[in-house]
Scaffold this motif. Structure first.
Motif, PDB file in Angstrom:
ATOM      1  N   PHE A 149       0.672  -0.878  -0.172  1.00 11.82           N
ATOM      2  CA  PHE A 149      -0.325  -0.223   0.010  1.00 11.82           C
ATOM      3  C   PHE A 149       0.521   0.721  -0.214  1.00 11.82           C
ATOM      4  O   PHE A 149       0.193   2.470   0.672  1.00 11.82           O
ATOM      5  N   TYR A 157      -0.820   4.143  -1.304  1.00  7.76           N
ATOM      6  CA  TYR A 157      -2.088   4.630  -0.729  1.00  7.76           C
ATOM      7  C   TYR A 157      -2.322   5.739  -0.358  1.00  7.76           C
ATOM      8  O   TYR A 157      -2.077   5.812   0.891  1.00  7.76           O
ATOM      9  N   SER A 167      -5.865   4.510  -4.828  1.00  9.22           N
ATOM     10  CA  SER A 167      -3.982   3.944  -5.128  1.00  9.22           C
ATOM     11  C   SER A 167      -3.262   5.224  -4.810  1.00  9.22           C
ATOM     12  O   SER A 167      -2.042   4.965  -4.734  1.00  9.22           O
TER      13      SER A 167
END
Length: 123
Positions: free
Chosen positions: A28, A31, A99
């Protein structure tokens, strides 16, 4: 990406709860992880977001100073510490991921959602 939210419950006004969102399925690093909430008859609204790398945070005005979003990279988990809870905080709370840390206030921008967890604050 799978998100699993937990930690909701019933609490009296002025009390505290901590929500958790366990994330899995990929890394991540770029993210944004966020919490939204939806009360009966109302639209889903932004609560807080955190950038996975760097820890930048943003909050809705209605929760600033009362709620804190954080993450534990080792556990791939995002938390929402909710203090000084009010009856108007009653809602189903959802965690979400996207994202990049852009468009974070718009629920339509998020690609992944966990199941909701109910938070009820009694007066």
């Amino acid at each position: 990406v799978q998100l699993q939210a937990s930690g909701g419950g019933l609490v009296q006004a002025g009390g505290s709860l901590r929500l958790s969102c366990a994330a899995s399925g990929r890394t991540f690093s770029s993210y944004a992880l966020a919490w939204f909430r939806q009360a009966p008859g109302k639209e889903r609204e932004f609560v807080a977001a955190i950038m996975w790398t760097g820890g930048r945070t943003n909050y809705a005005d209605s929760v600033k100073g009362r709620f804190t979003i954080s993450r534990d990279s080792a556990k791939n988990t995002v938390y929402l510490q909710m203090n000084s809870l009010r009856p108007e905080d009653t809602a189903v709370y959802y965690c979400a991921a996207k994202s990049y840390y852009t468009g974070i206030y718009n629920s339509n921008e998020y690609d992944y959602w966990g199941q909701g967890t109910q938070v009820t604050v009694s007066s």
